[in-house]
Each structure stands twice: as structure tokens, then as C-alpha cells.
Design a protein around this motif. Structure first.
Motif, short mmCIF file in Angstrom:
data_model
loop_
_atom_site.label_atom_id
_atom_site.label_comp_id
_atom_site.label_asym_id
_atom_site.label_seq_id
_atom_site.Cartn_x
_atom_site.Cartn_y
_atom_site.Cartn_z
N CYS A 181 -0.08 3.82 6.06
CA CYS A 181 0.00 2.51 5.40
C CYS A 181 0.82 1.56 6.27
CB CYS A 181 0.66 2.62 4.03
SG CYS A 181 -0.15 3.75 2.89
N GLY A 239 -3.76 1.83 -2.07
CA GLY A 239 -2.58 2.70 -1.91
C GLY A 239 -2.56 3.78 -2.98
N ALA A 241 0.83 -1.21 0.00
CA ALA A 241 0.00 0.00 0.00
C ALA A 241 0.86 1.26 0.00
CB ALA A 241 -0.93 -0.01 1.22
N CYS A 243 -4.48 -3.94 -1.71
CA CYS A 243 -3.60 -2.96 -1.04
C CYS A 243 -2.95 -2.04 -2.07
CB CYS A 243 -2.52 -3.68 -0.24
SG CYS A 243 -3.15 -4.56 1.19
#
Ligand code: FAD
Length: 364
Positions: free
Chosen positions: A141, A345, A15, A341
Motif C-alpha cells: 500500500c 485496502g 489503503a 483506496c
């Protein structure tokens, strides 16, 4: 405060890599910090070898943009079908190398390794600084919501009884087929009869290797390897390249956002007007006995993740991605896989760029 960054990203796993590269490509001065010595996070360092959550059940890529770019650069060959799902095999060292190349390719992206979150300044309900550096927005993250925790933002804890932690390691030089349930069971049964903790296999026949996920403690890993060598045909010469057996948490802590994605949203393939990412991985639960319960979406379907799940409810310039998105325990049991992810992200990177740009325009 010294220096300044438009956007700070905490955590350089799937991410954080996506968020930092996207934020920098969006023209923002970006800072990425991680407590480790280099990029990779769980995907790069835990021994995992399959990217899940990239595809729908027909094998079509769910998310374009950075997720596709990273998968194309990291993947080994074409996606592979396992049951109803498609995964992309990769080597962890390639994951780390691609991440490093991407992060080093942007002059406005500064990375700081061996740098845990120390302090986060909150002024007037907004984050103004991180580790002494002035920031316009932060993307958490960290997998465990370290930024949110530091400033006291509301978080949801995961449930280890349905997301049991596991030790992951690769085993190489295996002269035995493990590709079918029957073939794998013939190996798993003797392990269970010997009283060893439960394991599951992700075989890579072309590499004569398998990724082992062990629901137990790290000291069981050498015992399992030794047992296989001595007792199971085809494993006599098996070896692991893993240097450190560690318990990995499947889900950590999720930050409460403007919307909390639910297990029902996942299973009903819900769509949202402010969607920024797609997922189709089932809700995958693991109990302490290593038994998984998998609940699939309807055939041919995917769910959407709204932008509101990537914006903290209480702090306007705090965003989140990967394992920390605003989701309940069931939803994160789907959205935590790396394909998702990467997508969240990149989406959080874009949202933070839009936020910072708009704030700068208002100041002019
Ligand atoms: C046992 C197990 C098996 C799995 N199997 C698969 C699979 O086969 N395929 C798949 O796609 N997914 C799998 N997953 C899920 C997936 O690997 C993770 O959910 C995903 O990689 C999380 O990515 P992330 O970027 O959100 O977090 P992470 O990859 O965990 O990255 C978080 C980063 O934040 C950093 N960090 C943490 N705290 C701090 C701090 N205080 N200060 C600074 N930095 C900090 C960490 O060092 C780390 O680099 C598995 C997970 C587990 C545990």
C-alpha cells in the motif's frame, strides 16, 4: 529471521490503514510499516480536505464495511454535492487521529514508524520475509509499489502528462465567497494574468477556508499566497496552516495483477464475478497546465473492482491496494481517490487473511 507476522502491510495511508485493521480484525498477526513517523499518508499529511469516491451520483455510499466506518468517524457533517459528485469534508488532523486510534486498538497489530522497506526475501516465487521478519503475505500500500519494485514484480508506470503532480495547501480566514464557478474564476483570473501557475479551489465556506491545488512547484505556493493577500479582496488576512509545501504525485506505480482494470471498464460501469470493491468517481486527468479533463460514468452507475486486481500476477502472496492496484493509467485516474483506496485496502486485507488461513490449514 526474527519474530514472524502472518501479514505485513507496507504504507499507512488510506489503503494501508484499511488493510492493516482488516487483517488484524481477521485474526492475523499483522505488521504495518511506514517510512513516515505516523499514520495518514497523502490523506493525512498533504492538506487535502475532501474524501472523494465514497458515493454514487445519488449520494449513496458505494462500499460498506471499513470504508463506511472510517468515513463516519472522520467526516465533518453530511456529504456535500459538487456538480455531479458527492464528497465528504474532513480535517487532516482528525484523519490522522482516527487512524492512530484504530491502529492502536488491536493487540495483534504491530506498527513500526520511520521504517522504510529495506529488503524483501523471495524464495521459490513467494515472499518469505520483509525487513528480516518472516511473513506469510504482504500487502503493498506504498502508493509507489515499493515491495513489488524490490522483488522485481512487473509494474505499470503512471503518466505525469495526464496525472500532473500538484502542491496542495489550505488557506484560512478568507472573507469571500468561492462556492460557484463564477466566484472562483474572479480570483483565478488575476492569478493567471500575473503569470502564476494554475490553481484550483475546493471551498469550505462554513470554515472560511479553501483547499488550494497548485499545478506548479512548491516555491510557487508562498508567491500565490502573497499575491492573493495583496491583490484580491477578501484574501487580505488569509494564512495557511501548511508547514511544508511538497509536490504530490496523483498516481505512482501500479502492480500488474491477475487482471488489469481499464479505463473502458470504468466508463462502461463493468461488473465482475469476483468483485470486491465499487467505484463511481470519474476518470479525472490533470495536465501540466492545471487543466482537468473529467470523463463520467453513465448516470446512476458504478463499476466494480475484481479481486484479481488486488493479487499480483507473478507472486501468489503479494496483494496490493490503493494507488498500487492493477489498473491502467485511465482506470487509476478514477480508482486512486480515497473512498476507493479505503475499499480496496479492506478488500486486500480480507484476501490476505483468506490466503494465510488457507496456507496454514494446508500445513496442518
Ligand atoms: C494533488 C492531489 C490531489 C488529490 N485530491 C484528492 C481529493 O481531493 N480527494 C481524494 O479522495 N483523493 C485525492 N487525491 C488522491 C488521494 O489522496 C490518493 O490517491 C490516496 O490518498 C492514496 O492513498 P494510498 O493509501 O494508496 O497511498 P498514500 O496515501 O500515498 O500512502 C502511502 C504510504 O506509504 C508510505 N511509503 C511509501 N514508500 C514507502 C517505503 N519505501 N517504505 C515504507 N513506507 C512507504 C508513505 O509514507 C505513505 O504513508 C489527490 C492526490 C493528489 C496527489
Amino acid at each position: 529471521m526474527s519474530k514472524a507476522s502472518d501479514i505485513a502491510v507496507v504504507g499507512a495511508g488510506a489503503a494501508g490503514i484499511a488493510a492493516a485493521v482488516t487483517a488484524a480484525r481477521g485474526g492475523c498477526r499483522t505488521l504495518l510499516i511506514d517510512q513516515r513517523e505516523s499514520a495518514g499518508g497523502t490523506g493525512g499529511f498533504s492538506g487535502l480536505t475532501t474524501l472523494c469516491g465514497l458515493y454514487d451520483d445519488a449520494g449513496n455510499m458505494l462500499n460498506d464495511g471499513f470504508a463506511r466506518e472510517f468515513a463516519d468517524a472522520v467526516g465533518e457533517g453530511r456529504p456535500v454535492r459538487t456538480g455531479k459528485l458527492w464528497v465528504l469534508r474532513y480535517r487532516p488532523e482528525r484523519f490522522r487521529d482516527v487512524a492512530t486510534q484504530l491502529l492502536n486498538s488491536l493487540p495483534n497489530l504491530v506498527v513500526r514508524w520511520n521504517t522504510p522497506v529495506r529488503d524483501v526475501a523471495l524464495v521459490g516465487g513467494r515472499i518469505t520475509g520483509l525487513n528480516g521478519i518472516a511473513v506469510g503475505a504482504v500487502i503493498d500500500c506504498s502508493g509507489t509499489a515499493e515491495v513489488a519494485r524490490t522483488v522485481g514484480a512487473e509494474c505499470l508506470a503512471t503518466d505525469d502528462s495526464t496525472q500532473a503532480p500538484a502542491v496542495v495547501f489550505p488557506l484560512h480566514d478568507i472573507a469571500r465567497e468561492l462556492d460557484s464557478v463564477v466566484a472562483a474564476t474572479q480570483v483565478l483570473l488575476p492569478l493567471a494574468r500575473a503569470g502564476l501557475p494554475p490553481v484550483s479551489f475546493q471551498p469550505h465556506p462554513e470554515l472560511h477556508s479553501v483547499t488550494v491545488k497548485l499545478t506548479g512547484s512548491p516555491e510557487h505556493a508562498p508567491q500565490v499566497i502573497e499575491f492573493l493577500r495583496k491583490n484580491v479582496a477578501g484574501f487580505e488576512h488569509c494564512r495557511t496552516s501548511c508547514t511544508e509545501f511538497r509536490l504530490r504525485r496523483r498516481a505512482g506505480r501500479m502492480i500488474v495483477g491477475q487482471y488489469v482494470l481499464t479505463g473502458d471498464d470504468v466508463l462502461s460501469a463493468r461488473k465482475f464475478p469476483d468483485a470486491v470493491a465499487r467505484g463511481a468517481w470519474p476518470i479525472e486527468q490533470w495536465n501540466a497546465a492545471g487543466v482537468s479533463r473529467v470523463r463520467y460514468l453513465p448516470a446512476g452507475e458504478h463499476y466494480e473492482i475484481p479481486a484479481r486486481c488486488l493479487r499480483a500476477a507473478s507472486i501468489p502472496n503479494l496483494f496490493m491496494a490503493g494507488k498500487t492496484i492493477s489498473a491502467d493509467v485511465d482506470a487509476i485516474a478514477s480508482a486512486r481517490v480515497m473512498g476507493c483506496c479505503l475499499a480496496t485496502g479492506a478488500a486486500a486485507g480480507n484476501l490476505a487473511v483468506a490466503f494465510v488461513t488457507s496456507a496454514q490449514q494446508q500445513q496442518q
